[in-house]
Design a protein around this motif. Structure first.
Motif, PDB file in Angstrom:
ATOM      1  N   GLY A  78       0.788  -1.230   0.000  1.00 22.99           N
ATOM      2  CA  GLY A  78       0.000   0.000   0.000  1.00 22.99           C
ATOM      3  C   GLY A  78       0.813   1.268   0.000  1.00 22.99           C
ATOM      4  N   VAL A  79       2.055   1.205  -0.478  1.00 23.11           N
ATOM      5  CA  VAL A  79       2.915   2.385  -0.557  1.00 23.11           C
ATOM      6  C   VAL A  79       2.749   3.020  -1.930  1.00 23.11           C
ATOM      7  N   LYS A  80       2.423   4.292  -2.008  1.00 23.40           N
ATOM      8  CA  LYS A  80       2.273   4.979  -3.292  1.00 23.40           C
ATOM      9  C   LYS A  80       3.613   4.963  -4.025  1.00 23.40           C
ATOM     10  N   VAL A  81       3.596   4.513  -5.278  1.00 20.97           N
ATOM     11  CA  VAL A  81       4.852   4.323  -6.011  1.00 20.97           C
ATOM     12  C   VAL A  81       4.713   4.851  -7.432  1.00 20.97           C
ATOM     13  N   GLY A  82       5.800   5.399  -7.952  1.00 21.14           N
ATOM     14  CA  GLY A  82       5.814   5.900  -9.311  1.00 21.14           C
ATOM     15  C   GLY A  82       7.070   5.479 -10.043  1.00 21.14           C
ATOM     16  N   LEU A  83       7.011   5.540 -11.371  1.00 22.85           N
ATOM     17  CA  LEU A  83       8.168   5.267 -12.215  1.00 22.85           C
ATOM     18  C   LEU A  83       8.638   6.565 -12.832  1.00 22.85           C
ATOM     19  N   ARG A  84       9.965   6.767 -12.864  1.00 26.94           N
ATOM     20  CA  ARG A  84      10.580   7.917 -13.501  1.00 26.94           C
ATOM     21  C   ARG A  84      11.396   7.445 -14.689  1.00 26.94           C
ATOM     22  N   PHE A  85      11.233   8.121 -15.813  1.00 32.93           N
ATOM     23  CA  PHE A  85      11.846   7.712 -17.077  1.00 32.93           C
ATOM     24  C   PHE A  85      12.518   8.925 -17.705  1.00 32.93           C
ATOM     25  N   THR A  86      13.845   8.897 -17.843  1.00 29.75           N
ATOM     26  CA  THR A  86      14.579   9.970 -18.501  1.00 29.75           C
ATOM     27  C   THR A  86      14.692   9.640 -19.979  1.00 29.75           C
ATOM     28  N   ILE A  87      14.058  10.452 -20.820  1.00 28.58           N
ATOM     29  CA  ILE A  87      13.973  10.141 -22.239  1.00 28.58           C
ATOM     30  C   ILE A  87      15.193  10.674 -22.999  1.00 28.58           C
ATOM     31  N   THR A  88      15.798   9.818 -23.795  1.00 28.43           N
ATOM     32  CA  THR A  88      16.879  10.186 -24.691  1.00 28.43           C
ATOM     33  C   THR A  88      16.597   9.560 -26.047  1.00 28.43           C
ATOM     34  N   ASP A  89      17.438   9.858 -27.029  1.00 24.42           N
ATOM     35  CA  ASP A  89      17.218   9.304 -28.356  1.00 24.42           C
ATOM     36  C   ASP A  89      17.385   7.790 -28.360  1.00 24.42           C
ATOM     37  N   ALA A  90      18.133   7.259 -27.403  1.00 25.29           N
ATOM     38  CA  ALA A  90      18.409   5.827 -27.383  1.00 25.29           C
ATOM     39  C   ALA A  90      17.304   5.001 -26.732  1.00 25.29           C
ATOM     40  N   ASN A  91      16.412   5.633 -25.960  1.00 24.20           N
ATOM     41  CA  ASN A  91      15.371   4.838 -25.295  1.00 24.20           C
ATOM     42  C   ASN A  91      13.958   5.361 -25.541  1.00 24.20           C
ATOM     43  N   ALA A  92      13.820   6.391 -26.389  1.00 26.35           N
ATOM     44  CA  ALA A  92      12.508   7.010 -26.590  1.00 26.35           C
ATOM     45  C   ALA A  92      11.463   6.029 -27.102  1.00 26.35           C
ATOM     46  N   SER A  93      11.891   5.039 -27.880  1.00 27.02           N
ATOM     47  CA  SER A  93      10.927   4.084 -28.437  1.00 27.02           C
ATOM     48  C   SER A  93      10.268   3.230 -27.359  1.00 27.02           C
ATOM     49  N   PHE A  94      10.805   3.254 -26.134  1.00 31.97           N
ATOM     50  CA  PHE A  94      10.247   2.459 -25.049  1.00 31.97           C
ATOM     51  C   PHE A  94       9.181   3.212 -24.252  1.00 31.97           C
ATOM     52  N   LEU A  95       8.936   4.483 -24.599  1.00 28.86           N
ATOM     53  CA  LEU A  95       7.945   5.251 -23.840  1.00 28.86           C
ATOM     54  C   LEU A  95       6.566   4.599 -23.842  1.00 28.86           C
ATOM     55  N   PRO A  96       6.032   4.145 -24.993  1.00 31.54           N
ATOM     56  CA  PRO A  96       4.722   3.478 -24.927  1.00 31.54           C
ATOM     57  C   PRO A  96       4.738   2.256 -24.014  1.00 31.54           C
ATOM     58  N   GLY A  97       5.804   1.476 -24.075  1.00 33.66           N
ATOM     59  CA  GLY A  97       5.903   0.303 -23.217  1.00 33.66           C
ATOM     60  C   GLY A  97       5.994   0.656 -21.750  1.00 33.66           C
TER      61      GLY A  97
END
Length: 402
Positions: A163-182
């Motif tokens: 029950g701990v509020k949790v979030g994901l942080r994603f730093t977008i670069t040209d090398a990983n941008a295609s993973f944003l939808p996933g």
């Protein structure tokens, strides 16, 4: 931080605009240690799994907590390095909770959450943010350690189970941008409470890797995707909160989206709320204490020090006469170039000043990561971008930052 979901709710249930009255107390991001078990390629603190000299002693750190509480800061974020790597992390966190800070957060790589979930849950953090930079092997490549993704995901699931509020942080670069939808699909599948998209800031290892920053058109496409997913969540009553950070042009881009889809009256209402927020808050609504006790306008301003809590309490440093703090707090700021001419300075606050400083040597020059066209920000001789569909370089293990 631009709270996209919060402002989307203004389209559904409008609220009165609340403006700041009196001196602003900052959210304090405290990097407890530079020690970290990962080797992230864009680490703004250039951390490593070694002991760094000069970090605050236990007694000094406890004194900082007392001062921050007495100063009535609205929120405290315990960060690193990996904060759980600090020898007295749990003692400090327990003391912070006992002092009754209005909001206490943990910023972590997530790899040590599962094994410590009992103590983390017992402390009662208001929020745990876990950094993930892609799915599976891509995250591990970015973070420099095989298995980091699985351990971080185990941390997410442990938080959800307790029950701990949790979030994901994603730093977008040209090398990983295609993973944003996933990444957004992962949030939905795991019941993650918040998704934070961070634009790359040119600090620490991030400055060395500025060549991997996303192209402007790709940044726009990423925002298009976030706008679509966030509005779907708001419209359907889904709890996922979407926020972005380190590029306050996102707020201006959102405002244009509101006007296109909801008309000028709704846009005027949202703009009033955005101007009350004021955009970039370095040196005003955000402050940083680094592992050695040095105080900075935010976490990316490591080369500019206001003073040290080893000699002077944070509360005195923050209310002193530091010239950079005074200028950062000026509205409008003394911006130059496109940022100086922009019609939306009151919305974005001049965006991220440290990028301008790193690229030009002048903290008041235009932010090179602003992806808006001249026409969109009311600047003459408009240069229009050709926006391509959302895409990114597929991950290639042979690809390396240079």
């Amino acid at each position: 931080m631009f709270r996209l979901t919060q402002y989307m709710h203004e389209l559904v249930t409008p609220t009165p605009v609340r403006r700041r009255n009196g001196p602003v107390k900052p959210v304090v991001i405290w990097n407890l240690t530079r020690r970290c078990n990962l080797r992230c390629r864009h680490c703004y603190t250039t951390s490593a799994d070694v002991a760094f000299p000069g970090e605050l002693t236990h007694e000094q750190a406890m004194g900082v907590l007392d001062d921050l509480k007495g100063f009535c800061i609205p929120a405290l974020i315990l960060s690193g390095g990996e904060p759980l790597s600090r020898f007295d992390f749990f003692e400090l966190a327990e003391r912070a909770k006992a002092l009754g800070f209005r909001h206490l957060s943990l910023s972590t790589n997530g790899t040590r959450i599962a094994e410590n979930i009992d103590r983390i849950a017992a402390i009662g953090f208001d929020y745990v943010g876990i950094s993930v930079d892609g799915l599976g092997a891509t995250n591990d490549w970015f973070r420099g350690v095989e298995g980091a993704f699985d351990e971080a995901l185990a941390g997410v699931r442990a938080c959800k189970a307790r029950g701990v509020k949790v979030g994901l942080r994603f730093t977008i670069t040209d090398a990983n941008a295609s993973f944003l939808p996933g990444m957004l699909d992962l949030c939905e599948a795991e019941g993650v409470d918040k998704f934070y998209l961070s634009h790359l800031v040119y600090a620490g290892r991030g400055d060395k890797h500025r060549g991997e920053d996303t192209e402007h058109a790709l940044s726009r496409s990423a925002l298009d995707l976030l706008l679509d997913r966030a509005w779907t969540a708001v419209s359907n009553g889904h709890p996922l909160e979407v926020v972005t950070g380190n590029n306050d042009a996102d707020a201006v881009y959102f405002l244009a989206w509101v006007e296109r889809n909801f008309g000028p009256a709704k846009a005027a209402h949202v703009r009033a709320h955005l101007e009350a927020w004021g955009g970039n808050s370095s040196g005003l609504g955000v402050a940083n204490i680094d592992p050695q006790g040095k105080v900075h306008p935010d976490t990316y301003w490591s080369d500019y020090t206001i003073g040290s809590v080893k000699q002077t309490p944070f509360s005195q440093l923050w209310t002193g006469d530091d010239p950079m703090l005074a200028t950062l707090r000026t509205r409008p700021r003394p911006l130059k170039g496109r940022c100086g001419d922009c019609a939306f300075k009151a919305v974005c606050g001049g965006n991220t000043r440290i990028r301008a400083l790193q690229v030009t040597g002048d903290p008041w020059a235009e932010d090179p990561a602003c992806y808006l066209t001249n026409a969109e920000i009311g600047v003459e001789e408009a240069d229009r971008l050709t926006v391509t569909p959302f895409r990114g370089k597929s991950h290639d293990p042979a690809h390396r930052f240079v």
